[in-house]
Design a protein around this motif. Sequence first.
Motif, short mmCIF file in Angstrom:
data_model
loop_
_atom_site.label_atom_id
_atom_site.label_comp_id
_atom_site.label_asym_id
_atom_site.label_seq_id
_atom_site.Cartn_x
_atom_site.Cartn_y
_atom_site.Cartn_z
N LYS A 158 0.82 -1.21 0.00
CA LYS A 158 0.00 0.00 0.00
C LYS A 158 0.86 1.27 0.00
CE LYS A 158 -3.93 -2.23 2.29
NZ LYS A 158 -4.85 -2.21 3.47
N LEU A 159 2.17 1.11 0.09
CA LEU A 159 3.05 2.27 0.04
C LEU A 159 2.93 2.96 -1.32
CD1 LEU A 159 6.44 0.97 1.57
CD2 LEU A 159 4.63 2.26 2.72
N THR A 160 3.09 4.26 -1.32
CA THR A 160 3.16 5.02 -2.57
C THR A 160 4.40 5.92 -2.51
OG1 THR A 160 1.82 6.87 -1.77
CG2 THR A 160 0.66 5.03 -2.81
N LEU A 161 4.84 6.34 -3.68
CA LEU A 161 5.95 7.27 -3.78
C LEU A 161 5.47 8.53 -4.49
CD1 LEU A 161 8.85 4.88 -4.96
CD2 LEU A 161 8.27 5.57 -2.61
N LEU A 215 17.02 6.01 -9.34
CA LEU A 215 16.01 4.95 -9.26
C LEU A 215 15.16 4.84 -10.52
CD1 LEU A 215 14.75 5.51 -5.60
CD2 LEU A 215 16.46 3.88 -6.41
N GLY A 216 15.16 5.87 -11.33
CA GLY A 216 14.40 5.82 -12.56
C GLY A 216 12.91 5.89 -12.33
N ASN A 238 3.69 7.04 -12.73
CA ASN A 238 2.95 7.80 -13.75
C ASN A 238 3.04 9.26 -13.35
OD1 ASN A 238 1.30 8.76 -15.73
ND2 ASN A 238 -0.57 7.81 -14.97
N GLY A 239 3.92 9.98 -14.03
CA GLY A 239 4.18 11.35 -13.63
C GLY A 239 4.93 11.38 -12.32
#
Length: 249
Positions: A158-161, A215-216, A238-239
């Motif tokens: 559930k982590l997001t960046l 990290l790209g 995405n963006g």
Amino acid sequence: MKTNNLVTLIAGGLAGLLCAQQATAAIALDRTRVIFSGGDKSVSMSISNENKQLPYLAQGWIEDANGKKITSPLTVLPPVQRLEPGAKSQVKVQGLPAANTLPQDRETLFYFNLREIPPKSDKPNTLQLALQTRIKLFYRPKAIAVANPEASAPWQEKLTLTKQGDSYQVNNPTPYYVTLVDASSKKGGASAPGFEPLMVAPKGSAPLKVAASALGNAPVLTYVNDYGGRPQLSFNCNGASCQAVAGSK
């Protein structure tokens, strides 16, 4: 004149062990982290004296998230015990009634400490090493307990960046602490230069201390699970927003 100098070295993970100048701990612990479930009265850990010639004392205690020694709402029993050469024993983290006052919608962080105390040397000018193990202890309320972690999707998915300039921020919407120990640009790839391990608090966020360009657009983070394992977690970006890929471990 006899002098006995006792040097305490913190062995909290690999870095601490290296600082101990390759010294081998006599008192060994059977895990690298403790999960205390709010539905349990206590949790027991196995300890052993790996020294086959000398008895050692094993001293245990708990610290809060700020490193302050505490005796409530969790305590260690027995606080000190003697282990004969090669012997095994158990140490228990006991919950007290005050544990009910801890937040019940998220984990609370503590630290479990185990210090070995060697027998006093009868030789003059002896330098004795007392190694200390310090591991994370997570109090996990009954309301968020995971019945069967292996059968359900890990909450780390559930982590997001969020990309902010040339860095990523890790967002943790879960009620659990998440420890990240590596980052790379692809699964099985080399560690990103400059990465520093971090722990993200429940419902919190923290910056990855590594350039986003390293990290790209498909970062891979390595986290530590309840058993000390280190699964990898892939992200699709995405963006400026990145989502974890389900089942990517």
